[in-house]
Design a protein around this motif. Structure first.
Motif, mmCIF file in Angstrom:
data_model
loop_
_atom_site.group_PDB
_atom_site.id
_atom_site.type_symbol
_atom_site.label_atom_id
_atom_site.label_comp_id
_atom_site.label_asym_id
_atom_site.label_seq_id
_atom_site.Cartn_x
_atom_site.Cartn_y
_atom_site.Cartn_z
ATOM 1 N N ILE A 48 36.718 -7.695 -28.103
ATOM 2 C CA ILE A 48 36.868 -6.254 -28.331
ATOM 3 C C ILE A 48 37.576 -6.002 -29.652
ATOM 4 N N ILE A 49 38.605 -6.794 -29.928
ATOM 5 C CA ILE A 49 39.342 -6.640 -31.187
ATOM 6 C C ILE A 49 38.440 -6.924 -32.386
ATOM 7 N N ALA A 50 37.511 -7.869 -32.203
ATOM 8 C CA ALA A 50 36.645 -8.273 -33.321
ATOM 9 C C ALA A 50 35.766 -7.138 -33.816
ATOM 10 N N VAL A 51 35.543 -6.126 -32.989
ATOM 11 C CA VAL A 51 34.683 -5.015 -33.393
ATOM 12 C C VAL A 51 35.337 -4.179 -34.487
ATOM 13 N N ALA A 84 51.148 1.841 -39.711
ATOM 14 C CA ALA A 84 50.295 0.664 -39.822
ATOM 15 C C ALA A 84 48.827 1.073 -39.730
ATOM 16 N N ALA A 85 47.994 0.304 -40.430
ATOM 17 C CA ALA A 85 46.562 0.592 -40.436
ATOM 18 C C ALA A 85 45.868 0.057 -39.195
ATOM 19 N N ASP A 86 46.536 -0.829 -38.447
ATOM 20 C CA ASP A 86 45.915 -1.418 -37.269
ATOM 21 C C ASP A 86 45.718 -0.365 -36.183
ATOM 22 N N LYS A 87 44.630 -0.519 -35.456
ATOM 23 C CA LYS A 87 44.329 0.400 -34.370
ATOM 24 C C LYS A 87 45.101 0.041 -33.114
ATOM 25 N N TYR A 88 45.276 -1.256 -32.866
ATOM 26 C CA TYR A 88 45.950 -1.720 -31.658
ATOM 27 C C TYR A 88 47.174 -2.559 -32.002
ATOM 28 N N TYR A 100 33.493 -18.436 -28.531
ATOM 29 C CA TYR A 100 32.321 -18.375 -29.419
ATOM 30 C C TYR A 100 31.816 -16.935 -29.545
ATOM 31 N N HIS A 101 31.684 -16.231 -28.429
ATOM 32 C CA HIS A 101 31.180 -14.859 -28.481
ATOM 33 C C HIS A 101 32.132 -13.951 -29.276
ATOM 34 N N ALA A 102 33.441 -14.195 -29.148
ATOM 35 C CA ALA A 102 34.401 -13.390 -29.915
ATOM 36 C C ALA A 102 34.251 -13.651 -31.410
ATOM 37 N N ILE A 103 34.123 -14.915 -31.780
ATOM 38 C CA ILE A 103 33.971 -15.261 -33.194
ATOM 39 C C ILE A 103 32.635 -14.757 -33.734
ATOM 40 N N ASP A 104 31.588 -14.890 -32.942
ATOM 41 C CA ASP A 104 30.283 -14.398 -33.383
ATOM 42 C C ASP A 104 30.318 -12.883 -33.588
ATOM 43 N N THR A 105 31.016 -12.170 -32.713
ATOM 44 C CA THR A 105 31.162 -10.714 -32.889
ATOM 45 C C THR A 105 31.914 -10.402 -34.167
ATOM 46 N N TYR A 106 32.957 -11.177 -34.442
ATOM 47 C CA TYR A 106 33.727 -10.939 -35.675
ATOM 48 C C TYR A 106 32.855 -11.192 -36.912
#
Length: 592
Positions: A409-412, A359-363, A440-446
């Motif tokens: 963290i995942i959004a990075v 799989a290409a996913d990191k986590y 909001y902060h998670a979505i903004d990071t994404y």
């Protein structure tokens, strides 16, 4: 560590052309092969003329200086047919002697009277080799086996680290087959573990951060865990099982011992430095060994609540994914970690994909999602209004904050699909989030890490944000965030206006001013209205020449401004009416 010194003569063993010999004027007449080493030594031919001298130790014949056969019953039997002086030296193969060359040489030096030191580190190979060579009291008085047994009983078993070292050596050499050494060592270790900490007087290893910096009135309760972690997995399990059977130690102390052992013997996939070769060339046998250690530790975890921490369970889950543990082991860890998810931090949920995964996913976000599902199931089973429900509500708040930080963290990850991110964010029900600041902060990071997102995907992400659940500071930040879609900005402005209008005080009611609204609308004039489909290429402007999207944004702006003006006009009318009434009452008083 205690030791025993035997013999007084200096060491005269030397190596010449890959042959070990003893410095002597007497020619060697005994050749012994031990694995890849050849020994040229001396046997003792006992004649009746010299039997009394040999027994008394007078040493009248030079050959009595080398009583190798006098001490070793096995060599007496093997050399019984070669006692004639005219028979040349016959080689003897001892390839299967326990402990190999080092153990044999210790026994040989004892026979020559050369000084040797016996400690817990070399006791086991020396004892096994001495028994193999039959160096017992029935062969010669004061022989090596008796001396080693006395040292074992009086010194090794009475210490703390000595039986651990001896137990490790015994396990490496013979496993459980040497029960005369293994079981007494296990019993000695368990006896000391069960002793109250206030009575511990021996030295132990305890290198926890910050421990030496604080004064301590007594030893810590888990003083023994670090030393015991040196044991092989099977021996460690035997020690812990015996300790648990005594029921004298609390389950969290057993859990701490498991935690120390796991940290010492299992890698952490989040820290490549703990993996051999950084995990680049993780051998199959290494993975199999660590998989066995992991699965054994999981079976040893006490079932009592709080015996281990949720963070430790998630660490084991990361290792299970990395080493390819069985599905039953992973399922057990997911279930137990879900029960204690409120104890975790965001980084604990980062479970790397196994090295063999294509799989290409990191986590492995599926594992994190499964842990969350088990926690939510536990929350749903709690009876409403009860103490358990209140405890779970507090735990839910912690989990929501941790999970939103996990999303951030995942959004990075620039390759993380937007659909999977939305599904992951929606795993947490609305009731769990008392505020949406973390979301909001998670979505903004994404949005920041995925600038190529389409407008539809951006709207899909921001649609999950409840503007009413944002704190004032975050809401102000979001209003000025140019990554937010126009619809989200307008919703935020409506919320600001509603809160200002509903404050109950005209002096505190500060609605968005017309300048701010116009500036936001101008900045977002190129964004489409969420309520209307995208404008076709040949769509005509309205009578004022403005595009459809700008017209919609302007209409929203006018609506906000009109609402603001309406509120201001109503307040002004009320104040004018009040002043008119006061003037009318003053005129009537003057007329009177």
């Amino acid at each position: 560590m205690k030791y025993m010194k035997l013999g007084t003569k200096p060491d005269t063993f030397y190596t010449e052309e890959a042959v070990r010999s003893v410095l002597s004027d007497v020619p060697a007449d005994l050749i012994i092969h031990v694995n890849n080493t050849k020994y040229q030594l001396h046997k003792l031919k006992i004649c009746s003329h010299y039997e009394n001298a040999a027994t008394e130790g007078t040493g009248c014949n030079p050959l009595y200086q080398f009583p190798l056969l006098l001490k070793c019953g096995l060599l007496q039997r093997l050399c019984s047919d070669t006692d004639d002086d005219e028979v040349p030296a016959v080689p003897v193969a001892l390839h299967d002697i326990p402990g190999g060359e080092e153990a044999f040489e210790l026994c040989a030096k004892f026979c020559y009277g050369i000084s040797i030191n016996i400690s817990a580190a070399n006791f086991v190979p020396a004892a096994l080799a001495a028994r193999f060579l039959r160096m017992t009291e029935s062969v010669a008085k004061g022989n090596l086996v008796a001396k080693l047994d006395s040292f074992f009983e009086s010194c090794i078993l009475q210490g703390w680290k000595d039986p651990i070292v001896a137990l490790q050596a015994a396990w490496r050499v013979s496993g459980w087959s040497e029960s005369r050494i293994v079981q007494p060592c296990v019993d000695a270790i368990v006896e000391k573990i069960l002793m109250p900490p206030s009575k511990v007087t021996w030295s132990y290893t305890y290198t926890r951060p910050g421990y030496a910096k604080r004064p301590h009135q007594s030893v810590p309760k888990d003083w023994w865990t670090e030393d015991v972690s040196e044991l092989d997995m099977d021996v460690f399990r035997s020690v812990i099982s015996t300790v648990r059977a005594a029921r004298l130690l609390p389950p969290p102390l057993i859990g701490e011992a498991l935690h120390v052992y796991a940290c010492k013997h299992l890698p952490d996939p989040l820290h490549p430095a703990s993996i051999p070769n950084g995990g680049a060339a993780f051998a199959d046998d290494d993975a199999a060994k660590q998989r066995r250690v992991l699965e054994t530790i999981v079976t040893m975890i006490p079932g009592d609540a709080g015996a281990v921490t949720g963070r430790f369970l998630l660490r084991l889950l990361r290792v299970a994914s990395f080493v390819g543990a069985s599905s039953s082991t992973r399922a057990q860890l997911i279930r137990q970690a879900g029960v204690q998810l409120d104890e975790a931090k965001a980084a604990d949920l980062l479970i790397p994909m196994p090295p063999s995964s294509s799989a290409a996913d990191k986590y492995d976000v599926g594992a994190a999602e499964a842990v969350l599902e088990h926690f939510l199931a536990q929350f749903q089973r709690a009876a409403p209004g009860g103490e358990e429900r209140r405890r779970m509500s507090g735990a839910m708040e912690k989990v929501a904050r941790v999970f939103d930080e996990f999303l951030r963290i995942i959004a990075v990850d620039g390759d993380f699909p937007v659909g999977k991110f939305v599904d992951l964010a929606e795993c947490l029900p609305d009731i769990a989030r008392n505020d949406h600041d973390g979301l909001y902060h998670a979505i903004d990071t994404y949005l920041k890490e995925h600038p190529e997102l389409s407008k539809a995907d951006k709207k899909r992400l921001c649609r999950m944000i409840d503007c009413r659940k944002l704190s004032p500071d975050v809401r102000a930040q979001a209003i000025s965030n140019d990554r937010m879609p126009l619809r989200t900005i307008v919703q935020l402005l409506f919320v600001e206006q509603e809160r200002a209008m509903g404050s109950g005080s005209h002096s505190a009611a500060v609605a968005p001013d017309r300048g701010s609204v116009d500036a936001i609308a101008a900045r977002n004039k190129d964004k489409d209205d969420d309520h209307l489909p995208p404008r076709p290429a040949d769509h005509k402007s309205d009578v004022h020449g403005r595009p459809h999207g700008e017209r919609a944004g302007a209409s929203m702006t006018r609506s906000l401004s009109a609402s603001t003006k309406t509120a201001g006009a109503a307040a002004a009318a009320a104040r004018t009416k009040e002043r008119s009434g006061e003037e009318s009452r003053g005129s009537r008083m003057r007329n009177k």
